[in-house]
Design an enzyme around this catalytic site. Sequence first.
Site, PDB file in Angstrom:
ATOM      1  N   CYS A  65       0.682   3.628   2.962  1.00  0.00           N
ATOM      2  CA  CYS A  65       1.293   3.014   4.156  1.00  0.00           C
ATOM      3  C   CYS A  65       2.813   3.018   4.013  1.00  0.00           C
ATOM      4  CB  CYS A  65       0.810   1.579   4.338  1.00  0.00           C
ATOM      5  SG  CYS A  65      -0.977   1.393   4.290  1.00  0.00           S
ATOM      6  N   CYS A 102       0.859  -1.184   0.000  1.00  0.00           N
ATOM      7  CA  CYS A 102       0.000   0.000   0.000  1.00  0.00           C
ATOM      8  C   CYS A 102       0.901   1.243   0.000  1.00  0.00           C
ATOM      9  CB  CYS A 102      -0.867  -0.032   1.255  1.00  0.00           C
ATOM     10  SG  CYS A 102      -1.541   1.544   1.760  1.00  0.00           S
TER      11      CYS A 102
END
Length: 449
Positions: free
Chosen positions: A376, A373
């Site tokens: 992230c 991600c």
Amino acid sequence: MSTVLCCFSYVKYHGFRNAVCVTGTLDDCACDVETIDSFNNKEIFPKLQKLLSSDYFRFYKVNLNNPCPFWTDHSQCGLKYCAVKPCTEGEVPEGLKSSSYKYSEAASQDIEECEKAEKLGAVDGSLSDETRQALQEWKKHDDESDRFCMLDDEDSPKSQYVDLLLNPERFTGYKGPEAWRIWNSIYEENCFKPYSVKRPLNPLASNSGQGFYRWLEGLCVEKRAFFRLVSGLHASINTHLSARYLLDENWFEMKWGHNVSEFQQRFDEELTEGEGPKRLRNLYFLYLIELRALAKILPYFERPAFHLYTGQRTQDNENKKLLLELLHVAKSFPLHFDETALFAGNKKEAMKLKEDFKMTFKNISRIMDCVECFKCRLWGKLQTQGLGTALKILFSERQIEAMPNMSNTNPSFQLSRQEIVSLFNAFGRISTSVRELENFRSLLSNLKQ
Ligand SMILES: Cc1cc2nc3c(=O)[nH]c(=O)nc-3n(C[C@H](O)[C@H](O)[C@H](O)COP(=O)(O)OP(=O)(O)OC[C@H]3O[C@@H](n4cnc5c(N)ncnc54)[C@H](O)[C@@H]3O)c2cc1C
């Protein structure tokens, strides 16, 4: 063991079913969680938020395209909340783009400077002879290579500026085996865990997580501290995603806010079989480490030759004033973590430990390139670099203390803009988490009534 490290072992957590309440009755030392909460929420948090919204701190240069060096079966997070929008050329202030540090001597903070750490000198007089000697040995080693410098992203042609205010850390939906693999790999390979102890990849598979942490009991204080920092970071990320959760979405808007049950699932004492409160303790531990680094770095930023250069002189001067105010507040905290308690044992052992510590830390920063991600990954990289910078500061105490007395304008201790931005933004994340704990506390107590 330092006072604070020790005192957190005695924090009484009142985890009741509808609440994850961190209260701080500290039995045997002068500090308590309420002091930290109040200090952070009233003194640090508002100033820090203001500073982080400035141009100098909001633009972070990062390479989100590094391949994962550890495994190849690597998917990309397809969720739209995982995407990061990099800045276009026109969105980045002129002063940051080219010779970024025009009226700053932080200009000399390139890789070369970074690797040329400083020559040894005397050590803080309050240290024991043994500690002093050990510190001198580390400094010698530091001269050869400062491993906390992670400037590769800064120099990579693939790096892009990202506006952090436009890409806030919040719920992304990144979870399941892919996220577990990252956390697992960090704990499994990089937290000084004995190979004989296995951590379950799937935390839901059994309750074998219970007992997993027992190996910590056999570790020395430094290695436990390292685990706590990682666990504190993990707890902070999970606090953020619970505080800025996607509560509702329709075709014209997305509603973000606190998800109390998500928070409880992660931190409630009963629901986590006692683990949640320990995770929150680790978050406070991380807070204290980073706060200590800010207090120590004050002389570096106080030098008249240092500027938070963006090319907007008036604004830059105001930001520097605000930064110094913040650092003075950080310094005034009465219950600082005593980092000299770390690595203070046998000289040889201490050197080895510090090296292990740094290597392991670098490895974790490389694991961040495996986070599928992108949002992230962005915040994971930034916070790892910020924590690395905090440790670099704590291990460079001597050079920093010598700074006000140095007549030359090119001190041997250097921080790159990248390190400065990551240090303050990383601390901003932890400070926000501490603030969010108060919000959750009050939401939970409302639920109870
Ligand atoms: C680097 C990174 C950044 C991330 N950033 C985001 C983000 O910005 N937004 C988002 O929505 N998701 C993010 N995630 C995902 C998020 O952290 C969780 O992995 C995900 O929500 C799944 O949670 P989980 O309950 O399955 O347990 P996880 O948080 O994945 O944890 C796995 C297991 O580790 C243990 N554990 C949990 N917390 C701790 C702790 N503090 N200390 C020690 N052990 C612990 C527990 O046994 C748990 O079951 C990120 C993940 C990584 C690896």
